[in-house]
Scaffold this motif. Structure first.
Motif, PDB file in Angstrom:
ATOM      1  N   THR A  88       5.938  10.275  -6.527  1.00 13.46           N
ATOM      2  CA  THR A  88       7.392  10.127  -6.747  1.00 13.46           C
ATOM      3  C   THR A  88       7.724   9.292  -7.973  1.00 13.46           C
ATOM      4  O   THR A  88       8.896   9.120  -8.289  1.00 13.46           O
ATOM      5  CB  THR A  88       8.037   9.475  -5.508  1.00 13.46           C
ATOM      6  N   GLY A  89       6.700   8.781  -8.648  1.00 12.89           N
ATOM      7  CA  GLY A  89       6.938   8.044  -9.883  1.00 12.89           C
ATOM      8  C   GLY A  89       7.245   6.573  -9.650  1.00 12.89           C
ATOM      9  O   GLY A  89       7.316   6.096  -8.524  1.00 12.89           O
ATOM     10  N   ILE A  90       7.441   5.888 -10.750  1.00 11.94           N
ATOM     11  CA  ILE A  90       7.762   4.462 -10.715  1.00 11.94           C
ATOM     12  C   ILE A  90       9.275   4.306 -10.731  1.00 11.94           C
ATOM     13  O   ILE A  90       9.956   4.878 -11.580  1.00 11.94           O
ATOM     14  CB  ILE A  90       7.163   3.734 -11.938  1.00 11.94           C
ATOM     15  N   GLY A  91       9.816   3.539  -9.775  1.00  9.36           N
ATOM     16  CA  GLY A  91      11.251   3.299  -9.808  1.00  9.36           C
ATOM     17  C   GLY A  91      11.925   3.422  -8.466  1.00  9.36           C
ATOM     18  O   GLY A  91      11.304   3.264  -7.405  1.00  9.36           O
ATOM     19  N   ARG A  92      13.215   3.721  -8.511  1.00 11.10           N
ATOM     20  CA  ARG A  92      14.085   3.653  -7.344  1.00 11.10           C
ATOM     21  C   ARG A  92      13.671   4.600  -6.221  1.00 11.10           C
ATOM     22  O   ARG A  92      13.672   4.226  -5.052  1.00 11.10           O
ATOM     23  CB  ARG A  92      15.519   3.954  -7.777  1.00 11.10           C
ATOM     24  N   ALA A 102       0.826  -1.206   0.000  1.00 11.12           N
ATOM     25  CA  ALA A 102       0.000   0.000   0.000  1.00 11.12           C
ATOM     26  C   ALA A 102       0.862   1.259   0.000  1.00 11.12           C
ATOM     27  O   ALA A 102       0.568   2.223  -0.711  1.00 11.12           O
ATOM     28  CB  ALA A 102      -0.920  -0.013   1.217  1.00 11.12           C
ATOM     29  N   LEU A 103       1.949   1.257   0.794  1.00 15.69           N
ATOM     30  CA  LEU A 103       2.792   2.446   0.878  1.00 15.69           C
ATOM     31  C   LEU A 103       3.438   2.749  -0.465  1.00 15.69           C
ATOM     32  O   LEU A 103       3.429   3.902  -0.916  1.00 15.69           O
ATOM     33  CB  LEU A 103       3.876   2.243   1.948  1.00 15.69           C
ATOM     34  N   PHE A 104       3.996   1.723  -1.120  1.00 13.84           N
ATOM     35  CA  PHE A 104       4.621   1.944  -2.425  1.00 13.84           C
ATOM     36  C   PHE A 104       3.600   2.421  -3.450  1.00 13.84           C
ATOM     37  O   PHE A 104       3.885   3.300  -4.270  1.00 13.84           O
ATOM     38  CB  PHE A 104       5.296   0.661  -2.922  1.00 13.84           C
ATOM     39  N   ALA A 105       2.405   1.848  -3.389  1.00 13.40           N
ATOM     40  CA  ALA A 105       1.360   2.251  -4.331  1.00 13.40           C
ATOM     41  C   ALA A 105       0.902   3.687  -4.074  1.00 13.40           C
ATOM     42  O   ALA A 105       0.612   4.436  -5.017  1.00 13.40           O
ATOM     43  CB  ALA A 105       0.169   1.292  -4.221  1.00 13.40           C
ATOM     44  N   LEU A 106       0.856   4.097  -2.791  1.00 14.23           N
ATOM     45  CA  LEU A 106       0.452   5.470  -2.467  1.00 14.23           C
ATOM     46  C   LEU A 106       1.511   6.484  -2.873  1.00 14.23           C
ATOM     47  O   LEU A 106       1.194   7.617  -3.270  1.00 14.23           O
ATOM     48  CB  LEU A 106       0.182   5.578  -0.962  1.00 14.23           C
ATOM     49  N   LEU A 107       2.781   6.092  -2.772  1.00 11.25           N
ATOM     50  CA  LEU A 107       3.869   7.007  -3.123  1.00 11.25           C
ATOM     51  C   LEU A 107       4.025   7.178  -4.633  1.00 11.25           C
ATOM     52  O   LEU A 107       4.431   8.242  -5.104  1.00 11.25           O
ATOM     53  CB  LEU A 107       5.190   6.497  -2.537  1.00 11.25           C
TER      54      LEU A 107
END
Length: 233
Positions: free
Chosen positions: A80-84, A71-76
């Motif tokens: 902040t875009g896809i990637g590192r 969920a956190l990565f999906a919310l960010l």
């Protein structure tokens, strides 16, 4: 067709890709821990100096830690875009709770008599922190670094949700295609990386805390003498 869990043929054919993802996984882990440690140390010192801030700081880091990683990565991602960058922010957020709490515990566990003695010698706050409090808090700090590092190695794989999961990319593709060698290779490399980094931190603690070596040796000698005395009795 054969579908073994371990395959040298897979490594020969995909060695470059495996190495590339392993490097990504390693650098992400190290960057996240270094950034989290750089943030956690001043926050822990702030908590130590101003107990009123303990609740808000530990509360915020605790809330971040409870958010599911997917969920956190999906919310960010939308911001902040896809990637590192997205994965790195998430990893730092998860490492903060462990590092802040362990550093606070270490600082609070410093013997007050030692602090009073340093204050009586005219130590400034900064000198006391660097030469008295932090060295005495090192066992707890190193323990926190070990926990945070091992958990970060595992969490990097979740970065696959935004297309940047290091060895997690190989695991995910292997699961989709039921390619056992790909799953096993990436899993074993994650395990090896976690063990290697944990060992490196143990050695770092051994080097940074030379005073503990003599204590351990004396403790072992004392236990050995006690057992000998019991046997003789």
């Amino acid at each position: 067709m054969d579908n073994p869990w371990l395959s040298l043929d897979y490594l020969r054919r995909s060695g470059d890709e495996v190495w590339e993802q392993f490097v990504i996984h390693t650098t992400l882990t190290l960057e996240a821990i270094l950034i989290a440690a750089a943030i956690a140390l001043p926050l822990a010192v702030l908590v130590r100096r101003s107990p009123r801030l303990s609740g808000p700081i530990l509360g915020v880091t605790g809330v971040l830690y409870t958010v599911p990683s997917f969920a956190l990565f999906a919310l960010l991602a939308p911001f902040t875009g896809i990637g590192r960058t997205t994965v790195l922010i998430g990893l730092v957020a998860y490492a903060l709770l462990v590092l802040v709490r362990n550093t606070v515990v270490g600082l609070q566990g410093v013997d007050p008599d030692i602090v009073d003695a340093a204050r009586g010698l005219g130590y400034t706050r900064m000198r006391m922190l660097l030469t008295v409090e932090l060295p005495n808090a090192l066992p707890s700090i190193i323990a926190g670094l070990r926990i945070a590092t091992v958990s970060t190695v595992a969490l990097v794989t979740v970065g696959v949700v935004v297309g940047y999961g290091g060895l997690g990319q190989l695991m995910f593709r292997g699961m989709q295609s039921n390619y056992r060698a790909q799953i096993a290779t990436s899993s074993l490399l994650c395990l090896a990386l976690a063990l290697a980094l944990d060992l490196a931190l143990v050695l770092l603690g051994w080097w940074a805390m030379p005073w503990t070596r003599g204590t351990r040796r004396r403790s072992r000698r004392t236990r050995g003498a006690a057992r000998t005395a019991e046997a003789a009795a």
